[in-house]
Design a protein around this motif. Structure first.
Motif, PDB file in Angstrom:
ATOM      1  N   PHE B  21       1.989  -2.857   4.555  1.00  0.00           N
ATOM      2  CA  PHE B  21       0.587  -3.055   4.214  1.00  0.00           C
ATOM      3  C   PHE B  21      -0.193  -1.747   4.297  1.00  0.00           C
ATOM      4  N   VAL B  22       0.109  -0.958   5.315  1.00  0.00           N
ATOM      5  CA  VAL B  22      -0.601   0.318   5.413  1.00  0.00           C
ATOM      6  C   VAL B  22      -0.235   1.188   4.214  1.00  0.00           C
ATOM      7  N   VAL B  25      -2.090  -0.138   1.244  1.00  0.00           N
ATOM      8  CA  VAL B  25      -3.516   0.200   1.271  1.00  0.00           C
ATOM      9  C   VAL B  25      -3.715   1.674   0.927  1.00  0.00           C
ATOM     10  N   TYR B  26      -2.846   2.520   1.498  1.00  0.00           N
ATOM     11  CA  TYR B  26      -2.982   3.945   1.185  1.00  0.00           C
ATOM     12  C   TYR B  26      -2.673   4.211  -0.280  1.00  0.00           C
ATOM     13  N   TYR B  28      -3.065   2.141  -2.689  1.00  0.00           N
ATOM     14  CA  TYR B  28      -4.203   1.629  -3.435  1.00  0.00           C
ATOM     15  C   TYR B  28      -5.336   2.647  -3.417  1.00  0.00           C
ATOM     16  N   ARG B  29      -5.569   3.201  -2.218  1.00  0.00           N
ATOM     17  CA  ARG B  29      -6.711   4.093  -2.088  1.00  0.00           C
ATOM     18  C   ARG B  29      -6.500   5.376  -2.895  1.00  0.00           C
ATOM     19  N   ASP B 136      -9.372  -1.834  -9.968  1.00  0.00           N
ATOM     20  CA  ASP B 136      -8.876  -2.811  -9.003  1.00  0.00           C
ATOM     21  C   ASP B 136      -7.750  -3.637  -9.607  1.00  0.00           C
ATOM     22  N   LEU B 140      -3.985  -3.393  -8.408  1.00  0.00           N
ATOM     23  CA  LEU B 140      -3.516  -4.591  -7.713  1.00  0.00           C
ATOM     24  C   LEU B 140      -2.108  -4.961  -8.168  1.00  0.00           C
ATOM     25  N   VAL B 143       0.348  -2.845  -6.436  1.00  0.00           N
ATOM     26  CA  VAL B 143       0.478  -3.046  -4.995  1.00  0.00           C
ATOM     27  C   VAL B 143       1.112  -4.397  -4.678  1.00  0.00           C
TER      28      VAL B 143
ATOM     29  N   MET C   1     -12.119  -3.408  -4.019  1.00  0.00           N
ATOM     30  CA  MET C   1     -12.347  -4.671  -3.310  1.00  0.00           C
ATOM     31  C   MET C   1     -11.246  -4.928  -2.288  1.00  0.00           C
ATOM     32  N   LEU C   2     -10.008  -4.523  -2.673  1.00  0.00           N
ATOM     33  CA  LEU C   2      -8.872  -4.812  -1.789  1.00  0.00           C
ATOM     34  C   LEU C   2      -8.986  -4.034  -0.491  1.00  0.00           C
ATOM     35  N   VAL C   3      -9.195  -2.739  -0.603  1.00  0.00           N
ATOM     36  CA  VAL C   3      -9.299  -1.919   0.602  1.00  0.00           C
ATOM     37  C   VAL C   3     -10.456  -2.396   1.455  1.00  0.00           C
ATOM     38  N   VAL C   6      -9.494  -5.462   3.280  1.00  0.00           N
ATOM     39  CA  VAL C   6      -8.585  -5.087   4.367  1.00  0.00           C
ATOM     40  C   VAL C   6      -9.381  -4.579   5.554  1.00  0.00           C
ATOM     41  N   SER C 138      -7.984  -9.991  -5.150  1.00  0.00           N
ATOM     42  CA  SER C 138      -8.017  -8.815  -4.271  1.00  0.00           C
ATOM     43  C   SER C 138      -8.631  -9.150  -2.915  1.00  0.00           C
ATOM     44  N   LEU C 141      -5.840 -11.174  -1.078  1.00  0.00           N
ATOM     45  CA  LEU C 141      -4.747 -10.285  -0.707  1.00  0.00           C
ATOM     46  C   LEU C 141      -5.190  -9.312   0.379  1.00  0.00           C
ATOM     47  N   ALA C 145      -3.767  -8.949   4.032  1.00  0.00           N
ATOM     48  CA  ALA C 145      -3.187  -7.682   4.488  1.00  0.00           C
ATOM     49  C   ALA C 145      -3.884  -7.213   5.758  1.00  0.00           C
ATOM     50  N   ALA C 148      -2.710  -9.266   8.588  1.00  0.00           N
ATOM     51  CA  ALA C 148      -1.314  -8.943   8.904  1.00  0.00           C
ATOM     52  C   ALA C 148      -1.225  -7.615   9.648  1.00  0.00           C
ATOM     53  N   ILE C 149      -2.005  -6.623   9.196  1.00  0.00           N
ATOM     54  CA  ILE C 149      -1.977  -5.328   9.884  1.00  0.00           C
ATOM     55  C   ILE C 149      -2.471  -5.491  11.318  1.00  0.00           C
TER      56      ILE C 149
END
Lengths: 121, 448, 265
Positions: B21-22, B25-26, B28-29, B136, B140, B143, C1-3, C6, C138, C141, C145, C148-149
């Motif tokens: 997940f990290v 997220v990274y 994604y970012r 996004d 998405l 990811v 939106m996802l980040v 999160v 998003s 999810l 996420a 979960a983290i």
């Protein structure tokens, strides 16, 4: 300077704990208003005087909730859709303090500009 | 209790989830930053495109798309041209660069550039919410697989950990499945490196245990054997003494009785150790229990009759697989016990029959029975009901029933001791399995 | 939106999961059945649902600062529960705890209060986007996420605490609980400042250049010890006083257990 300022704060805190009462002087607090509309802050730049506590009233005109959040201002408040929220800010030294809507951080962005009284228009 | 399996699965899954997940997220970012740079360069292209547009004298209202907005201002601050979705106010400040601005109810990414050739400001904006949504959606999809793979990873981790621990489980099964008297080595072949020391240590322990058990047996058997000779000698001496001193009969009779008791004890100990599993399996044969009981009763009849007790044999001829000599000991111990612990005039019934679970041999008496609390202890070696102050005042060493139990175990038989339901007395039942190779498994105590 | 999702969920979840990890790790040597966790979480979820549902009306109470006051109350409540918890743990040492239902009840209370406050915000956030189709994938999810983290960090932290010798686990747990609790009471103070129930001067210092609050270490420190980059003097004072009170509670616990020699009068 900070040291002398901190004392009345601490005393006020003690009094408020002791009496369970709000002791701050509401009357003298200047008020500012911000609207949230379509996940935007309106206005997105707000100028407030330095070293002064202000009362910020945030109207959420969207149906969805929003969270007013600012790390720099240490403020965090959920504002339900179609309602308003009162947030007290300051006193602050001059500078720029960004804030954002945590639920829509891509568009809901703004900043509070703190200026010395002479500059504040 | 801690479970290695739970620990491994939970800790591994957490690590995998955290990493996945990290990373997602990274990813994604950084993709988002990349996408924004790309969209910014598109905005730049759009400005270049607008720069080629012919300027008209009157403010022209164009509506290229609601997602883009533009304005063209003269250097002296007059609006030359604008898109329909902007007002007459400048959408951003007249200063080169990208900026985020709010107007017309949306947030825009705005690029302003001064057109040196025609001395005018070109301001172009793109809606940020649309940009974000677009990026996004695209990212998405990139990811999603990372996240979607997680359940699969979880399943594989589950199976792998389970498989890895199956060797431990196997070892535990082998240990748990061992019979109480089975001290043979563990057969786990090729144990994994982590388990090898455990298997070795257990085998070593088993070996030492077996050695000490054998030593104990040998010692007992040897001691009993060695004691026999001096005992016989003492008996002869007592016999001689009684002849020499006919007046001292009381003391000598007591001495004689004690010596007899001692030899009985030694005989019993020797019986107990003669019938060990090793020496035993070879002598198994088909034995008719009923006939055997008849012959044992015949041998013991004189003793029973001396106590004015009656004995009867009922049931039918039943064949079991067993060792004839041991079964004789078993029968005589049971019958003598019944006789010994019942009062004079009691009656003893020996019954041999086919029962629900196998072949049943039972010996019932009309004696006092055994208090419930003590029933489970009667098989203990040297244990006597009521301790030394036994009510019957009978001689005994407390080995009889434990020999019965021992012989029963060798025959895979189950022994049930119950006080009679319909009156005073005790019934000891020995249930032999119908098939010696498939021992009985009792889920409840059941007499015949 | 996802980040964004999160971060929102992770921020809320992390504080509770770290507290749960520490309390769970402590429960092992004390041989406490983990029923308190289920009870605390269940209660917390019910509380979160109720609070989230009534957040609008609650916010309007007390001249529009009801939300701050309720949150501050929940934070101070968690602090009080933790104050009792550290005392009982210190008094217990590493002996099995069979004295009474006080410790598990205090643990349930602490978890329930924390879960109610943080869960309500997550619920408001997620339900706010429920009807928006283009956001849902998003947001869903991202929330998943984030949770979960947060849970993974909590689980690993729990095993990390358990991997140590029992005495050290207990010591570290006590220190962490004291710091986290002080952070909570400082947060509660900040909420009272935000509600203007307490007046303060400007910030005492600004360490955002050193560790920014919105950075990952800043968020972790915030969840763990209540890190704040620009605290007012009042917050700093409350934070210090809260730690001192926690230390006193732990000390009294140790003394009650006879681990600290008492001075003969």
């Amino acid at each position: 300077m900070l040291k002398s300022d901190s004392r009345p704060g601490a005393r006020c805190w003690l009094i408020s704990i002791a009496l369970g009462l709000a002791v701050a002087a509401h009357a003298a607090t200047p008020e500012f208003e911000i609207e949230i509309r379509n996940h935007l802050f309106e206005p997105d730049v707000l100028v407030i005087p330095a070293h002064t506590k202000v009362k910020l009233i945030v109207f959420n005109r969207d149906p969805t909730p929003e969270e007013f959040e600012s790390f720099e201002l240490n403020r965090e408040k959920v504002i339900m859709g179609g309602s308003k929220a009162i947030i007290f800010i300051g006193p602050l030294p001059p500078g720029e303090y960004p804030f954002f809507g945590e639920f829509n951080p891509a568009t809901a962005l703004g900043r509070i500009v703190v200026q010395d009284d002479g500059d504040a228009g | 209790m801690t479970s290695i399996r739970t620990y491994l699965i939970v800790a591994l899954l957490s690590t995998v989830a955290l990493g996945n997940f990290v990373a997602a997220v990274y990813g994604y970012r950084s993709s988002m930053i990349e996408a924004e740079a790309l969209l910014d360069s598109q905005l730049n292209d759009a400005v270049s495109l607008i720069a080629t547009m012919r300027t008209v004298s009157t403010p022209l209202v164009d509506a290229p798309s609601s997602l883009m907005a533009f304005q063209i201002w003269s250097a002296d601050g007059k609006l030359i041209q604008r898109s329909a979705n902007t007002s007459d106010a400048p959408i951003t400040v007249f200063e080169d660069g990208y900026r985020d601005e709010n107007f017309e109810g949306f947030r825009w990414r705005v690029l302003s550039r001064f057109d040196q050739q025609q001395q005018r400001w070109l301001l172009v904006g793109e809606r940020i919410d649309i940009r974000t949504q677009l990026a996004d959606k695209v990212i998405l999809h990139a990811v999603m697989p990372i996240v979607a793979s997680l359940p699969l990873v979880a399943l594989v981790v589950w199976l792998v950990v389970g498989n890895g621990l199956s060797l431990v489980r196997k070892l535990a099964q082998e240990l748990g499945g061992k019979r109480a008297d089975d001290l043979s080595r563990l057969t786990t072949s090729n144990p994994p490196v982590e388990l090898a020391p455990v298997v070795d240590a257990i085998n070593d322990l088993l070996r030492r245990l077996q050695e000490s058990v054998l030593r104990e047996r040998r010692f007992s058997a040897d001691a009993a054997h060695e004691l026999r000779t001096p005992l016989s000698a003492i008996k002869v001496h007592i016999h001689n003494l009684r002849n020499e001193y006919p007046d001292e009969t009381d003391a000598l009779r007591t001495l004689d009785r004690d010596i007899n008791r001692l030899s009985h004890l030694i005989e019993q100990i020797m019986l107990l150790y003669r019938t060990t599993p090793e020496s035993y399996q070879a002598n198994m044969q088909e034995v008719d229990l009923h006939a055997l009981a008849q012959s044992v009763i015949g041998d013991l009849y004189a003793d029973i009759d001396a106590r004015q007790q009656s004995i009867s044999l009922t049931g039918s001829a039943q064949t079991v697989t067993g060792d004839r000599d041991s079964l004789i000991i078993l029968l005589s111990n049971l019958i003598l016990n019944a006789s010994k612990y019942s009062a004079e005039g009691a009656s003893i019934t020996v019954h041999v029959d086919r029962a629900e679970l196998g072949i049943c041999l039972s010996v019932a008496d009309t004696g006092p029975g055994i208090p419930l609390a003590e029933i489970s202890r009667v098989f203990d070696r040297f244990y006597r009901v009521g301790g030394d102050r036994h009510s019957s005042a009978a001689d005994g060493c407390g080995l009889g029933l434990s020999i019965v139990k021992h012989i029963g175990d060798l025959h895979h038989a189950n022994i049930v001791i119950e006080n009679n339901a319909d009156g005073p007395g005790l019934t000891v039942s020995v249930i032999f399995p119908a098939d010696f190779q498939s021992p009985l498994i009792f889920t409840r105590h059941s007499a015949c | 939106m996802l980040v964004n999702s999160v971060i929102i969920v992770l921020r809320e979840v992390l504080e509770a999961t770290l507290m749960i990890s520490v309390l769970l790790a402590v429960s092992r040597p004390l041989q406490l059945a983990s029923r308190w966790l289920a009870a605390g979480l269940a209660l917390g979820l019910v509380g979160a649902a109720a609070y989230g549902y009534f957040l609008g009306p609650v916010s309007n109470l007390f001249d529009g600062v009801g939300q701050e006051l309720v949150n501050a109350l929940l934070q101070f409540g968690t602090y009080a529960a933790l104050l009792l918890i550290v005392f009982l743990i210190a008094r217990q040492g590493s002996q099995p705890y069979r004295n009474s239902r006080v410790l598990p009840t205090a643990m349930s209370t602490a978890i329930a209060l924390a879960a109610a406050r943080e869960g309500s915000e997550i619920l408001v956030f997620v339900t706010g986007f429920l009807h928006m189709d283009n956001f849902m994938p998003s947001v869903g999810l991202g929330s998943f996420a984030g949770a979960a983290i947060g849970c993974s960090i909590g689980v690993l932290f729990y095993y990390f605490l358990l991997a140590m010798p029992v005495r050290r686990t207990l010591r570290i747990a006590l220190a962490l609980l004291a710091l986290a609790a002080a952070g909570m009471s400082a947060q509660a103070t900040r909420l009272l400042i935000q509600a203007d129930w307490i007046s303060v001067a400007g910030p005492l210092w600004d360490s955002s250049g050193f560790i920014a609050e919105d950075s990952l270490p800043g968020q972790l420190l915030y969840a763990l010890v209540g890190y704040e980059a620009t605290p007012s003097a009042t917050e700093a004072l409350v934070y210090t006083a809260s730690i001192a009170l926690m230390a006193l509670s732990i000390f009294l616990g140790f003394r009650a257990a006879g681990q600290v020699p008492t001075r003969v009068q």
